[in-house]
Design an enzyme around this catalytic site. Sequence first.
Site, PDB file in Angstrom:
ATOM      1  N   HIS A  12       0.815  -1.238   0.000  1.00 45.16           N
ATOM      2  CA  HIS A  12       0.000   0.000   0.000  1.00 45.16           C
ATOM      3  C   HIS A  12       0.846   1.285   0.000  1.00 45.16           C
ATOM      4  CE1 HIS A  12       0.011  -0.458   4.676  1.00 45.16           C
ATOM      5  NE2 HIS A  12       0.987   0.342   4.307  1.00 45.16           N
ATOM      6  N   HIS A  59      -1.632   4.915   9.694  1.00 47.89           N
ATOM      7  CA  HIS A  59      -0.269   5.401   9.928  1.00 47.89           C
ATOM      8  C   HIS A  59      -0.256   6.754  10.621  1.00 47.89           C
ATOM      9  CE1 HIS A  59       0.013   2.606   6.513  1.00 47.89           C
ATOM     10  NE2 HIS A  59       1.304   2.477   6.745  1.00 47.89           N
ATOM     11  N   HIS A 193       9.998  -4.060   4.095  1.00 50.72           N
ATOM     12  CA  HIS A 193      10.467  -2.679   3.927  1.00 50.72           C
ATOM     13  C   HIS A 193      10.805  -2.054   5.260  1.00 50.72           C
ATOM     14  CE1 HIS A 193       6.088  -2.002   4.487  1.00 50.72           C
ATOM     15  NE2 HIS A 193       6.231  -0.695   4.517  1.00 50.72           N
ATOM     16  N   GLU A 240       4.009  -5.179   8.633  1.00 49.81           N
ATOM     17  CA  GLU A 240       2.685  -5.075   7.991  1.00 49.81           C
ATOM     18  C   GLU A 240       2.241  -6.405   7.371  1.00 49.81           C
ATOM     19  OE1 GLU A 240       2.722  -0.292   6.924  1.00 49.81           O
ATOM     20  OE2 GLU A 240       3.110  -1.734   5.319  1.00 49.81           O
TER      21      GLU A 240
HETATM   22  C1  DHB Z   1       6.188   3.380   2.128  1.00 48.63           C
HETATM   23  C2  DHB Z   1       5.615   2.137   2.463  1.00 48.63           C
HETATM   24  C3  DHB Z   1       4.584   2.069   3.385  1.00 48.63           C
HETATM   25  O1  DHB Z   1       4.027   0.904   3.817  1.00 48.63           O
HETATM   26  C4  DHB Z   1       4.088   3.194   3.955  1.00 48.63           C
HETATM   27  O2  DHB Z   1       3.039   3.045   4.793  1.00 48.63           O
HETATM   28  C5  DHB Z   1       4.646   4.419   3.644  1.00 48.63           C
HETATM   29  C6  DHB Z   1       5.704   4.515   2.736  1.00 48.63           C
HETATM   30  C7  DHB Z   1       7.295   3.493   1.128  1.00 48.63           C
HETATM   31  O3  DHB Z   1       7.784   2.496   0.620  1.00 48.63           O
HETATM   32  O4  DHB Z   1       7.677   4.624   0.826  1.00 48.63           O
HETATM   33 FE    FE Z   2       2.574   1.191   5.492  1.00 51.72          FE
END
Ligand code: DHB
Ligand code: FE
Length: 301
Positions: A12, A59, A193, A240
């Site tokens: 997302h 978030h 990530h 996540e």
């Molecule tokens: C990114 C990924 C995320 O899950 C998020 O909530 C905000 C930013 C990203 O990869 O930039």
């Molecule tokens: Fe996120």
Amino acid sequence: MAEIVGVVCTSHVPLIGKAIARGLQQEPYWKPLFDGFHPVHAWLERARPDVAVIVYNDHGLNFFLDKLPTFAVGAAPEYVNADEGWGLPPVPPIPGDPELSWHLIESLIAEEFDVTTCQEMLVDHAFAVPMSLLWPRGAPWPVRTVPVCINTVQHPLPSAQRCFKLGEAIGRAVAAYEPHVRVLIVGTGGLSHQLEGTRAGFINRAFDEMCMDRLVEDPRALTRFSNADLVELAGSQGVELLMWIAARAALAGPVRKAHANYHIPISNTAAGLLLLVPDQAESRQRTGSDRPAGHEQTAQA
Ligand code: DHB
Ligand code: FE
């Protein structure tokens, strides 16, 4: 009775929303991500869900660090997306389904998941970006929605085991819902990530691929990872994955992988997509084997 027609899990990333707003879907950077959704669009045309239960994490738009429920369920007639500071144009309001929301809330609380109930709820990119990916024509949105929000922002987070159980309870609640509605379960977030610190940009392809495999055949295997394990193996926002685990657990019984895509990186994230559907052929075979001889052909037709 209501039935779950499938589960879609997707990343997302906010930058995806920016790419959509600018019409960059066919640019070389974006094409591998957006093209991955075409088979899901074709499937949605056939599956025609009436309502989507969207398991996601806020978030900081609706809940902030001062008050952060572990699990929250929306029960609003519509959900408004708003600017979070990423520069994304908000998507039009998304219709809710208060009747299914309250059924889900009653059922979850009866099963001892003490969820926070939200009759007003702003939804952030973790809800809006998957909506736009799944239904690119946007408003009028072709589905009503029920948001299920899991805290993956402020530790302590619920365990993978707990999220799996929440998903199973969502599956039972849908199965016990009397109106005959077709329900899609969506899980948003991940895959690996990390946005901050010395490991910013961390991606673990091998771990992501293992998770995508396990989610099909043996999702319970993922519940052995603690959240500390997930941070180490998937990055601090890789937790996540919990939403994928909860969404997947809603589908009891045999499951078939209808489509998957994995592309790195999108922004800082390994972008994953998985479509799982109930394996009717497998279910029929199981039912068929219980029937007297002579009925097999009808059972398996
Ligand atoms: C990114 C990924 C995320 O899950 C998020 O909530 C905000 C930013 C990203 O990869 O930039
Ligand atoms: Fe996120």
